[in-house]
Design a protein around this motif. Structure first.
Motif, PDB file in Angstrom:
ATOM      1  N   THR A 136       0.861  -1.170   0.000  1.00  0.00           N
ATOM      2  CA  THR A 136       0.000   0.000   0.000  1.00  0.00           C
ATOM      3  C   THR A 136       0.907   1.232   0.000  1.00  0.00           C
ATOM      4  O   THR A 136       1.997   1.213   0.553  1.00  0.00           O
ATOM      5  N   ASN A 137       0.456   2.293  -0.654  1.00  0.00           N
ATOM      6  CA  ASN A 137       1.271   3.496  -0.704  1.00  0.00           C
ATOM      7  C   ASN A 137       1.146   4.312   0.581  1.00  0.00           C
ATOM      8  O   ASN A 137       2.068   4.995   0.981  1.00  0.00           O
ATOM      9  N   ALA A 138      -0.053   4.218   1.171  1.00  0.00           N
ATOM     10  CA  ALA A 138      -0.299   5.028   2.356  1.00  0.00           C
ATOM     11  C   ALA A 138       0.695   4.663   3.431  1.00  0.00           C
ATOM     12  O   ALA A 138       0.773   3.526   3.861  1.00  0.00           O
ATOM     13  N   SER A 139       1.517   5.611   3.869  1.00  0.00           N
ATOM     14  CA  SER A 139       2.584   5.225   4.764  1.00  0.00           C
ATOM     15  C   SER A 139       2.594   6.027   6.058  1.00  0.00           C
ATOM     16  O   SER A 139       3.570   6.029   6.779  1.00  0.00           O
ATOM     17  N   PHE A 140       1.494   6.717   6.352  1.00  0.00           N
ATOM     18  CA  PHE A 140       1.395   7.373   7.653  1.00  0.00           C
ATOM     19  C   PHE A 140       0.189   6.801   8.377  1.00  0.00           C
ATOM     20  O   PHE A 140      -0.885   6.654   7.788  1.00  0.00           O
ATOM     21  N   LEU A 141       0.386   6.476   9.655  1.00  0.00           N
ATOM     22  CA  LEU A 141      -0.592   5.668  10.376  1.00  0.00           C
ATOM     23  C   LEU A 141      -0.991   6.340  11.687  1.00  0.00           C
ATOM     24  O   LEU A 141      -0.154   6.886  12.396  1.00  0.00           O
ATOM     25  N   CYS A 142      -2.297   6.285  11.979  1.00  0.00           N
ATOM     26  CA  CYS A 142      -2.745   6.736  13.307  1.00  0.00           C
ATOM     27  C   CYS A 142      -2.642   5.556  14.258  1.00  0.00           C
ATOM     28  O   CYS A 142      -3.235   4.519  14.031  1.00  0.00           O
ATOM     29  N   GLU A 143      -1.906   5.747  15.330  1.00  0.00           N
ATOM     30  CA  GLU A 143      -1.669   4.645  16.267  1.00  0.00           C
ATOM     31  C   GLU A 143      -2.901   4.319  17.096  1.00  0.00           C
ATOM     32  O   GLU A 143      -2.980   3.267  17.705  1.00  0.00           O
ATOM     33  N   SER A 144      -3.873   5.256  17.159  1.00  0.00           N
ATOM     34  CA  SER A 144      -5.011   4.888  17.996  1.00  0.00           C
ATOM     35  C   SER A 144      -6.151   4.254  17.216  1.00  0.00           C
ATOM     36  O   SER A 144      -6.865   3.431  17.768  1.00  0.00           O
ATOM     37  N   CYS A 145      -6.339   4.588  15.934  1.00  0.00           N
ATOM     38  CA  CYS A 145      -7.461   3.954  15.238  1.00  0.00           C
ATOM     39  C   CYS A 145      -7.068   3.198  13.989  1.00  0.00           C
ATOM     40  O   CYS A 145      -7.895   2.506  13.396  1.00  0.00           O
ATOM     41  N   GLY A 146      -5.826   3.311  13.554  1.00  0.00           N
ATOM     42  CA  GLY A 146      -5.406   2.536  12.393  1.00  0.00           C
ATOM     43  C   GLY A 146      -5.620   3.241  11.059  1.00  0.00           C
ATOM     44  O   GLY A 146      -5.366   2.668   9.997  1.00  0.00           O
ATOM     45  N   PRO A 191       9.294   1.159  16.871  1.00  0.00           N
ATOM     46  CA  PRO A 191       9.679   2.005  18.008  1.00  0.00           C
ATOM     47  C   PRO A 191       8.523   2.352  18.953  1.00  0.00           C
ATOM     48  O   PRO A 191       8.766   2.606  20.129  1.00  0.00           O
ATOM     49  N   SER A 192       7.291   2.333  18.470  1.00  0.00           N
ATOM     50  CA  SER A 192       6.209   2.799  19.339  1.00  0.00           C
ATOM     51  C   SER A 192       5.945   1.779  20.458  1.00  0.00           C
ATOM     52  O   SER A 192       6.325   0.618  20.361  1.00  0.00           O
ATOM     53  N   ALA A 193       5.279   2.242  21.485  1.00  0.00           N
ATOM     54  CA  ALA A 193       5.011   1.405  22.654  1.00  0.00           C
ATOM     55  C   ALA A 193       3.978   0.333  22.313  1.00  0.00           C
ATOM     56  O   ALA A 193       3.183   0.510  21.392  1.00  0.00           O
ATOM     57  N   PRO A 194       3.979  -0.785  23.074  1.00  0.00           N
ATOM     58  CA  PRO A 194       2.933  -1.794  22.865  1.00  0.00           C
ATOM     59  C   PRO A 194       1.545  -1.177  23.013  1.00  0.00           C
ATOM     60  O   PRO A 194       1.382  -0.191  23.720  1.00  0.00           O
ATOM     61  N   GLY A 195       0.575  -1.748  22.331  1.00  0.00           N
ATOM     62  CA  GLY A 195      -0.786  -1.252  22.454  1.00  0.00           C
ATOM     63  C   GLY A 195      -1.228  -0.444  21.257  1.00  0.00           C
ATOM     64  O   GLY A 195      -2.419  -0.344  20.971  1.00  0.00           O
ATOM     65  N   GLY A 196      -0.262   0.155  20.523  1.00  0.00           N
ATOM     66  CA  GLY A 196      -0.620   0.914  19.329  1.00  0.00           C
ATOM     67  C   GLY A 196      -0.966  -0.024  18.187  1.00  0.00           C
ATOM     68  O   GLY A 196      -0.654  -1.208  18.231  1.00  0.00           O
ATOM     69  N   VAL A 197      -1.604   0.536  17.171  1.00  0.00           N
ATOM     70  CA  VAL A 197      -2.094  -0.298  16.074  1.00  0.00           C
ATOM     71  C   VAL A 197      -0.973  -1.078  15.393  1.00  0.00           C
ATOM     72  O   VAL A 197      -1.099  -2.279  15.144  1.00  0.00           O
ATOM     73  N   SER A 198       0.155  -0.416  15.112  1.00  0.00           N
ATOM     74  CA  SER A 198       1.178  -1.141  14.348  1.00  0.00           C
ATOM     75  C   SER A 198       1.827  -2.240  15.190  1.00  0.00           C
ATOM     76  O   SER A 198       2.127  -3.317  14.673  1.00  0.00           O
ATOM     77  N   GLN A 199       2.005  -1.994  16.480  1.00  0.00           N
ATOM     78  CA  GLN A 199       2.536  -3.041  17.351  1.00  0.00           C
ATOM     79  C   GLN A 199       1.568  -4.215  17.466  1.00  0.00           C
ATOM     80  O   GLN A 199       1.963  -5.377  17.363  1.00  0.00           O
ATOM     81  N   VAL A 200       0.315  -3.899  17.677  1.00  0.00           N
ATOM     82  CA  VAL A 200      -0.690  -4.952  17.845  1.00  0.00           C
ATOM     83  C   VAL A 200      -0.766  -5.808  16.576  1.00  0.00           C
ATOM     84  O   VAL A 200      -0.754  -7.039  16.631  1.00  0.00           O
TER      85      VAL A 200
END
Ligand code: TYD
Ligand code: MG
Length: 433
Positions: free
Chosen positions: A3-13, A174-183
Motif C-alpha cells: 500500500t502506498n499510504a505510509s502514515f498511520l494513526c496509532e489509535s485507530c489505524g 519504536p512505538s510502545a505496545p498497544g498501538g495499532v502497528s505493534q498490535v
C-alpha cells in the motif's frame, strides 16, 4: 501486495499518504507516524494441499474439557487456529484461560501461557487458588513477541496463550505496545507461528467501554475465531460469544458463573435465570430466546420513571436501542401509552444480548407493566411488533414452547401462526389494558 499510504494513526489505524499532525478519522491529536510500505504480512507457507487432506485438519479438534467453550468453538480447538478473546478489563479473560489451560493439562495437553500483564508469581498464585495444578502448563512473563515465538517453537504446546496482545510488541517498531502497528505486527508473527507449527493460539484483547479501537477490532480479520467474554456487572454471569468462527457457527454462546473459585459452567441457563426471577414486581417478563440452536429463557426488565428533564434518559442494555425506541413509539401511537416524558431503562438480565426482533412484544409489555406499575406474574412473551401496531409470529416457535414446557411456564402471550395480533390486545391479555 503493497500500500502506498505510509502514515498511520496509532489509535485507530487510519492510513494516509501524507503526514498530518492529527487524525482526521478519530480526532486523536497525536501526529500520524511514518511506517514502511507494508506487505500483506500474514502469508501462509506456499504449500499446495489436496482438499481432502486439508479437510481432515479441522476435524482433528482438541477437546478442552470445558463443554461450554468447546461448544462455542464448534467442537474444540482446531490445531493451528488463531483465536481472539476480547472483553473488558476484569471480566475474567485471564481466569477463563487459566482454567481452560487446566482442563487441557488434565487431558495430557501442553499449554504455554505468555503473560505480559502479570508476573509468573501472580499467575501461579491464581492457578493455585483456582485449583489448576496439573502439570503441563508453562508460564513465561515477557513482552517481546519474538521471545514468545521462540519459546513456542521449542516446546510446541497444544495451545499458546498471549495475555494480552496489547501488552506485547516487537523490537523493530519504536512505538510502545498497544498501538495499532505493534498490535498488528505482534499478532501477525504469532499467527504465522500458529499456521506453520499447528499450535493453537489465543490472543487476549482488552476492549474498552468505548469499543477499544486500537485493540481487538484491528485483529478481527486476521484471526480465525473471534470470541467475546461479556458480563453482567451486577451478577456473576459471564457469556462467551462467538462473533466469527471459520470452523463453526457464529453467535453461539456459552454461559459461566464467576464465583470465589473462578468460573463454573452453567449448563442450564434457563433454570438459573428463573431462580432469580422476581415475577411479582412490575416491569419484568420472560422471553424465550434462541441462541445458536438452543432456547434460553431470559428475563427482560424495564423501569419507566417520570422526570421533568427535557431530554429524559434512556438506558438500554442487551438490546438494540433503535428497536426499543421503535417499540416505545408504537406503544404511544397504537396503545395510547406515552412514554416520551419518562426515563426509560431496559435490561436483559444476565449479560445476555438479544438480536432477535422477536423480543419486541416482551419489551413492550415490560415497559407498559412498569409505567402502569402492574406486575404481570409468571408470564412468557414473544412476537415482533410492527409499525402499525401489529404483532407477528416469529421463527422456531416449537423450540421455544418446548423450553417453556420444560421449565413449567404455562402462561404465554404470543401471536398464533396465522393472523397477527394487535399490540393493544396483547396488553389486555397481560392485564395491562
Ligand atoms: P481477570 O481474569 O483477571 O479479568 P481480565 O483478564 O478479563 O482482565 O478477572 C478479574 C476479576 O475476576 C476480578 O474482578 C476478580 C474476579 N475473580 C473472581 O471473582 N473469582 C476468582 O476466582 C478469580 C480468579 C477472579
Ligand atoms: Mg487479564
Amino acid at each position: 501486495m503493497t500500500t502506498n499510504a505510509s502514515f498511520l494513526c496509532e489509535s485507530c489505524g487510519y492510513r494516509s499518504p501524507k503526514w498530518m499532525g492529527f487524525c482526521p478519522q478519530c480526532g486523536s491529536s497525536t501526529p500520524l507516524t511514518e511506517t514502511a510500505p507494508t506487505r500483506a504480512r500474514v502469508s501462509s507457507p506456499p504449500l499446495v494441499v489436496g482438499i481432502d487432506t486439508a479437510a481432515t485438519t479441522t476435524s482433528q479438534r482438541v477437546v478442552t474439557g470445558w463443554g461450554e467453550v468447546d461448544r462455542v468453538l464448534g467442537g474444540g480447538l482446531v490445531p493451528g487456529s488463531a483465536i481472539l478473546l476480547g472483553g473488558e478489563p476484569g471480566v475474567g479473560k485471564s481466569t477463563l484461560l487459566l482454567q481452560l489451560a487446566g482442563g487441557l493439562a488434565a487431558r495430557g495437553e501442553r499449554v504455554l501461557m505468555a503473560t505480559a500483564e502479570e508476573s509468573v508469581d501472580q499467575v501461579a498464585l491464581r492457578a493455585t487458588r483456582l485449583g489448576v495444578t496439573a502439570p503441563g502448563i508453562d508460564l513465561i512473563a515477557v513482552d517481546d513477541v519474538d521471545v514468545v515465538v521462540e519459546a513456542a517453537e521449542r516446546s510446541r504446546p497444544t495451545l499458546l496463550v498471549v495475555d494480552s496482545i496489547q501488552a506485547v510488541g516487537v523490537g523493530e517498531i519504536p512505538s510502545a505496545p498497544g498501538g495499532v502497528s505493534q498490535v498488528r505486527e505482534s499478532a501477525a508473527r504469532l499467527i504465522r507461528l500458529a499456521k506453520t507449527t499447528g499450535v493453537s493460539l489465543v490472543l487476549v484483547g482488552h476492549v474498552t467501554k468505548e469499543g477499544g479501537l486500537a485493540g481487538p477490532k484491528v485483529l478481527e480479520h486476521m484471526v480465525d475465531v473471534v470470541l467475546y467474554l461479556e458480563g453482567d456487572p451486577d451478577r456473576g454471569f459471564r457469556v462467551l460469544r462467538s462473533n466469527k468462527n471459520r470452523f463453526g457457527a457464529t453467535h453461539v454462546s456459552g454461559m459461566f458463573d464467576m464465583g470465589s473459585a473462578g468460573l463454573s459452567e452453567v449448563e442450564d441457563p434457563s433454570k438459573l435465570f428463573l431462580e432469580g426471577w422476581e415475577s411479582e414486581v412490575a416491569g419484568t417478563v420472560v422471553y424465550p430466546a434462541i441462541e445458536g440452536r438452543r432456547c434460553v429463557l431470559v428475563e427482560i426488565q424495564a423501569l419507566v420513571a417520570p422526570t421533568t428533564q427535557t431530554q429524559p434518559r434512556r438506558s438500554i442494555r442487551g438490546l438494540d436501542p433503535a428497536r426499543v425506541n421503535q417499540v416505545v413509539a408504537v406503544l404511544h401511537r397504537h396503545a395510547g401509552l406515552p412514554l416520551h416524558d419518562a426515563e426509560i431503562y431496559v435490561n436483559v438480565v444476565g449479560g445476555w444480548r438479544l438480536d432477535e426482533p422477536g423480543c419486541d412484544l416482551a419489551v413492550a409489555l415490560t415497559l407498559a407493566s412498569s409505567a402502569l406499575n402492574l406486575p404481570m406474574g409468571r408470564l412468557a412473551v414473544w412476537g415482533e411488533v410492527g409499525l402499525a401496531g401489529e404483532v407477528r409470529s416469529i421463527p422456531m416457535e416449537a423450540r421455544r414452547v418446548e423450553e417453556l414446557d420444560r421449565m413449567g411456564l404455562q402462561r404465554r402471550i404470543a401471536p398464533g401462526g396465522g393472523e397477527p395480533m394487535r399490540l393493544a390486545e396483547a396488553l389486555i391479555r397481560a392485564g395491562l389494558g
